[in-house]
Design a protein around this motif. Sequence first.
Motif, PDB file in Angstrom:
ATOM      1  N   PRO A 235       2.552   2.162 -15.554  1.00 55.14           N
ATOM      2  CA  PRO A 235       1.365   2.936 -15.183  1.00 55.14           C
ATOM      3  C   PRO A 235       0.835   2.512 -13.824  1.00 55.14           C
ATOM      4  CG  PRO A 235       0.776   1.234 -16.761  1.00 55.14           C
ATOM      5  CD  PRO A 235       2.277   1.191 -16.638  1.00 55.14           C
ATOM      6  N   ALA A 236       0.037   3.372 -13.230  1.00 59.68           N
ATOM      7  CA  ALA A 236      -0.519   3.067 -11.917  1.00 59.68           C
ATOM      8  C   ALA A 236      -1.491   1.899 -12.021  1.00 59.68           C
ATOM      9  CB  ALA A 236      -1.246   4.291 -11.364  1.00 59.68           C
ATOM     10  N   PRO A 237      -1.490   1.013 -11.034  1.00 56.17           N
ATOM     11  CA  PRO A 237      -2.457  -0.099 -11.056  1.00 56.17           C
ATOM     12  C   PRO A 237      -3.880   0.424 -10.963  1.00 56.17           C
ATOM     13  CG  PRO A 237      -1.361   0.031  -8.926  1.00 56.17           C
ATOM     14  CD  PRO A 237      -0.641   0.983  -9.834  1.00 56.17           C
ATOM     15  N   ARG A 238      -4.787  -0.260 -11.637  1.00 58.97           N
ATOM     16  CA  ARG A 238      -6.195   0.151 -11.613  1.00 58.97           C
ATOM     17  C   ARG A 238      -6.898  -0.319 -10.352  1.00 58.97           C
ATOM     18  NH1 ARG A 238      -8.291  -2.555 -16.832  1.00 58.97           N
ATOM     19  NH2 ARG A 238      -7.113  -4.219 -15.820  1.00 58.97           N
ATOM     20  N   HIS A 239      -6.349  -1.343  -9.698  1.00 58.85           N
ATOM     21  CA  HIS A 239      -6.946  -1.889  -8.482  1.00 58.85           C
ATOM     22  C   HIS A 239      -5.954  -1.716  -7.338  1.00 58.85           C
ATOM     23  CE1 HIS A 239     -10.040  -3.685 -10.999  1.00 58.85           C
ATOM     24  NE2 HIS A 239      -9.089  -4.178 -11.754  1.00 58.85           N
ATOM     25  N   ALA A 240      -6.440  -1.258  -6.199  1.00 58.49           N
ATOM     26  CA  ALA A 240      -5.547  -0.965  -5.079  1.00 58.49           C
ATOM     27  C   ALA A 240      -4.939  -2.225  -4.476  1.00 58.49           C
ATOM     28  CB  ALA A 240      -6.300  -0.178  -4.006  1.00 58.49           C
ATOM     29  N   SER A 241      -5.683  -3.316  -4.462  1.00 58.36           N
ATOM     30  CA  SER A 241      -5.166  -4.557  -3.882  1.00 58.36           C
ATOM     31  C   SER A 241      -5.954  -5.733  -4.443  1.00 58.36           C
ATOM     32  CB  SER A 241      -5.282  -4.541  -2.350  1.00 58.36           C
ATOM     33  OG  SER A 241      -6.620  -4.728  -1.963  1.00 58.36           O
ATOM     34  N   ARG A 242      -5.492  -6.935  -4.131  1.00 56.47           N
ATOM     35  CA  ARG A 242      -6.199  -8.128  -4.599  1.00 56.47           C
ATOM     36  C   ARG A 242      -6.789  -8.906  -3.434  1.00 56.47           C
ATOM     37  NH1 ARG A 242      -3.115 -13.459  -5.652  1.00 56.47           N
ATOM     38  NH2 ARG A 242      -4.767 -14.013  -4.247  1.00 56.47           N
ATOM     39  N   THR A 243      -6.993  -8.228  -2.299  1.00 64.82           N
ATOM     40  CA  THR A 243      -7.439  -8.943  -1.112  1.00 64.82           C
ATOM     41  C   THR A 243      -8.823  -9.551  -1.257  1.00 64.82           C
ATOM     42  OG1 THR A 243      -8.163  -6.822  -0.196  1.00 64.82           O
ATOM     43  CG2 THR A 243      -5.994  -7.613   0.465  1.00 64.82           C
TER      44      THR A 243
END
Length: 300
Positions: A235-243
């Motif tokens: 499934p698509a990640p719920r968060h775009a990045s972990r920056t």
Amino acid sequence: MSGVRAVAGFSRTVADLAVTEDFYRDALGFERIAPPEPVPAAHIEAMGLAGVKARQLRLRLGRQTVTFVAVEPAGAPYPADSLATDPFFQHLAIPVRDMDAAMARLARLNPTTISRGGAQVLPASTGGVTAYKFRDPDGHPLELIFFPDGPPAERWRDAPGLFLGIDHSAITVADLDATLSFLTGPLGLAVAQKGLNRGPEQARLDGIDDPEVDVIALEPPVPAPHVELLHYRRPAPRHASRTGFGPADRASTRFVFAVADMGSLLAALRQAGFAPRASADGQAAYCAGPDGHGFLFVKA
């Protein structure tokens, strides 16, 4: 050449060094290298932790080392609702000699589970390994893995004990191409294996429904431990990045690379568009990868 020689270990931010030691020792057989001690000044400078109190505890499993770091004031806790698809996900994979025995020892501490239904035997097409994912007291993911045969099993054949060491650390990435360019470009790692994992066994292992994930192994000149990329097509990640997470935050785990030529590595990173931070004495540097995963480089 970047000068990267090997994954020298891993660094993981935690809340309480004593709680962490108890868990990793009693559940997984880690051994203390030294008592809790100040984080080296060069590492503090490279990771941008000036002005905080930072102590570390170095533990060993076989030939591999994990350095646990506690900082005051503490950063953000590990997100409570995290999934394997989140780009801040990073697990340490621990090969075991006997999965049933390893699971029995782990069960004594009743850790938070990720996998559903216990250890999972993956299809032969994806390696045929038996694996199980769970979390440490801070929420960091871990994986037990049993290699039935082939080069991975041979690599760990002579390692003593039930828990044999750390085979690799896997990071979930949103931008696969950018991360591959980072690792194979300035860092000089080589792609060793590619696969596409899916099906009910993978779903139970990851604790998510209907996953389809690219699994790519990359090796430094010294191949163990190595880096593994997890790129979820669904499934698509719920968060775009972990920056948003840095070394002070408990969602942070860092690869620690041994580097022969720090100057060449820093030049290669800057040429590739990254902004590494180096200590004044040239003994350490830190850089965030394309999805924010941390890389600490130390002079070999």
